[in-house]
Structures are given as C-alpha cells and as structure tokens.
Enzyme design. Structure first.
Site, PDB file in Angstrom:
ATOM      1  N   LYS A  99      -4.165 -41.242  26.115  1.00  0.00           N
ATOM      2  CA  LYS A  99      -4.207 -42.077  25.222  1.00  0.00           C
ATOM      3  C   LYS A  99      -4.800 -42.335  23.609  1.00  0.00           C
ATOM      4  O   LYS A  99      -3.591 -43.266  23.342  1.00  0.00           O
ATOM      5  CB  LYS A  99      -5.692 -42.855  25.466  1.00  0.00           C
ATOM      6  CG  LYS A  99      -5.866 -43.353  27.404  1.00  0.00           C
ATOM      7  CD  LYS A  99      -7.295 -43.437  27.500  1.00  0.00           C
ATOM      8  CE  LYS A  99      -8.073 -42.904  27.451  1.00  0.00           C
ATOM      9  NZ  LYS A  99      -8.184 -41.619  28.112  1.00  0.00           N
TER      10      LYS A  99
ATOM     11  N   ARG B 176     -15.520 -48.378  29.303  1.00  0.00           N
ATOM     12  CA  ARG B 176     -15.689 -47.459  30.382  1.00  0.00           C
ATOM     13  C   ARG B 176     -16.139 -47.293  31.573  1.00  0.00           C
ATOM     14  O   ARG B 176     -16.344 -46.957  31.978  1.00  0.00           O
ATOM     15  CB  ARG B 176     -15.836 -46.482  29.613  1.00  0.00           C
ATOM     16  CG  ARG B 176     -14.972 -45.109  29.338  1.00  0.00           C
ATOM     17  CD  ARG B 176     -15.347 -43.993  28.834  1.00  0.00           C
ATOM     18  NE  ARG B 176     -14.723 -43.090  28.917  1.00  0.00           N
ATOM     19  CZ  ARG B 176     -14.438 -42.192  27.758  1.00  0.00           C
ATOM     20  NH1 ARG B 176     -13.901 -42.579  26.808  1.00  0.00           N
ATOM     21  NH2 ARG B 176     -14.239 -41.094  27.821  1.00  0.00           N
TER      22      ARG B 176
ATOM     23  N   ARG C 184      -6.131 -28.983  25.093  1.00  0.00           N
ATOM     24  CA  ARG C 184      -5.280 -29.979  23.986  1.00  0.00           C
ATOM     25  C   ARG C 184      -6.604 -29.363  22.993  1.00  0.00           C
ATOM     26  O   ARG C 184      -7.470 -28.308  22.690  1.00  0.00           O
ATOM     27  CB  ARG C 184      -6.565 -31.047  24.363  1.00  0.00           C
ATOM     28  CG  ARG C 184      -6.946 -32.087  23.822  1.00  0.00           C
ATOM     29  CD  ARG C 184      -7.441 -33.211  23.570  1.00  0.00           C
ATOM     30  NE  ARG C 184      -8.656 -33.675  23.941  1.00  0.00           N
ATOM     31  CZ  ARG C 184      -8.988 -34.281  24.651  1.00  0.00           C
ATOM     32  NH1 ARG C 184      -7.731 -35.733  24.557  1.00  0.00           N
ATOM     33  NH2 ARG C 184      -9.868 -34.696  25.487  1.00  0.00           N
TER      34      ARG C 184
END
Ligand code: ADP
Ligand code: ADP
Length: 215
Positions: A13, A88, A123
C-alpha cells in the site's frame, strides 16, 4: 480523486501510495506514518500509540478517527486524498461515513501470506519520510541509506517476525471484514471497489492500479 488502499500489512500500500499521490497530486494520509511521527516526537499520543503498535495491535478507533478527521479538514485534501492504512476496522469505516467523507475508489491489494511475510521482514524504513525499501525487492542506491537524504534506514520493531504474525492475525480479524463492507457499499452505488493483484513487479502493480483509476 478520493481513494483508499485496502490490504494486509506488507501488501504494498505505502509503495503504491507514493506513486498514486504523485500522479494525482493528492496528499497521502497514512495513519501508520502519522502515529510513527508521534512516537518519534515522544508526545502523549506517541507513548500511547507505541504501547499498541509494539505488539502489532491496533490503536483505539476514537484516537485514529479524530486524527484522520482533523487531517481531512486541511485545505490540501479539498481536491482529493489517498487513505493508506485507514480505515482498518468497521467502526473506523462507519466514522468516515458519519462525517460525510465519500470515497471514489477502494482499491483492494492482494498477495499470499508467504509473500507478505517475506516483504515485511525484509522491509526497511526511512523514519522521517516514511519511504520504504526492501532488502531484495526494492533496494536503495546505497545499501542501508535513504536515496533522498542519505540517512540510515531502519527495520521497524513491528516488522520482526513474531510481531508480524500477530499483525496478520489482527488484519484477518479486524480489517479483512472491510472488504465485504465496501462490497456492500459498492452494490448500493456509493463507491467503486477494485481488486488488484499485489504480486509481480512494483511497476506492474502500479500500472494495473492506474488502469483502474483512469477508467
Ligand atoms: P504496506 O504499506 O502495505 O504495509 P509496503 O508498501 O511498505 O506495504 O511494502 C512492504 C514491503 O514490500 C516493502 O519493503 C516494499 O519495498 C516491498 N514491496 C512493495 N511492493 C512490492 C512488490 N510488488 N514486489 C516486491 N516487493 C514489494
Ligand atoms: P502496515 O501498513 O505495515 O500494516 P502501518 O504503518 O499502517 O503498518 O501501521 C503500523 C501500526 O500503526 C499498526 O500496527 C497499528 O498499531 C497502528 N495503526 C496504523 N493505522 C491504524 C488504524 N487505522 N487504526 C488503528 N491502528 C493503526
């Protein structure tokens, strides 16, 4: 262009948000980035948010909803915005409706769980800007350093494998039900929902999203 990216942590995202916001000249509203900035600053909000995010749990709805409400009232959101990581939960989505925020597109990004775990654990993050990299799939020009500032990249504490597992469970339990929520909204003609595969090159995913948004 009022768009929301929906999908599991690590699906891409934030990576795609950056491109879309440049393309459409709209601000990226990432509740994760806003909360991390608060954590960095050591504010009361930050201390509270950290106690949740360290465990991979969600920060309470009232807190994030009021942050987003304030952010959306700023003038740069008048011509559009991109929501990344918000809503969310169902109550967060309902709160958006209550304050009269209309979305044009909900783009659901999808990828299998094994891929997600590899993405999250590899990441790397530039804390001040929110720019992300990956040790294998999206390497910075100089290993370990941000391309723009040259500052060091970090691994987020919540990207370590044990927290990642909990975040994925939290996603399934609290966030995945939003897909049906927005399917129902779409059936009533209130929003467009599109499903895009998050698998493949970053550029390929980007092209697929742009194709949908330009329709
Ligand atoms: P999210 O914002 O959904 O949590 P990110 O955009 O931060 O996800 O992406 C998670 C990790 O996966 C980052 O390290 C990013 O560089 C990498 N990544 C994003 N998109 C892809 C892709 N299409 N293929 C491989 N790796 C990707
Ligand atoms: P990712 O995209 O990798 O899932 P984020 O950066 O969006 O991660 O979020 C990191 C953490 O910030 C979450 O685990 C959660 O604790 C908190 N957070 C971010 N957005 C929300 C939200 N909309 N509601 C509640 N908590 C949130």
């Amino acid at each position: 262009m009022r768009v929301m990216l929906l999908g599991s942590p690590g699906v891409g995202k934030g990576t795609q948000a950056k491109f879309l916001c440049e393309q459409y000249h709209i601000p990226q509203i990432s509740t994760g980035n806003i909360l991390r900035a608060a954590i960095q600053s050591g504010s009361e909000l930050g201390v509270m948010a950290k106690s949740y995010s360290d465990r991979g749990e969600l920060v309470p709805d009232e807190v994030v909803c009021s942050i987003v409400k304030e952010r959306l009232a700023e003038t740069d959101c008048r011509t559009g915005f991109l929501l990344d990581g918000f809503p969310r939960t169902i109550p967060q989505a309902e709160a958006l409706l209550t304050i009269g925020v209309i979305l044009d597109y909900v783009v659901v990004l999808e990828a299998p769980i094994d891929e997600i775990v590899v993405r999250l654990t590899g990441r790397r993050f530039h804390l001040t800007s929110g720019r992300t990299y990956h040790v294998l799939f999206d390497q910075p020009k100089v290993p370990g350093l941000d391309d723009v500032t040259g500052e060091p990249l970090v691994q987020r504490d919540d990207d370590k494998e044990d927290v990642v597992r909990n975040r994925l469970q939290v996603y399934e339990r609290q966030t995945a039900p939003l897909i049906d929520f927005y399917r129902q909204q779409a059936a009533k003609g209130k929003v467009n929902i599109a499903f895009v595969s998050g698998i493949g090159d970053i550029d390929e995913v980007k092209a697929n999203i742009l194709k949908i948004l330009s329709k």
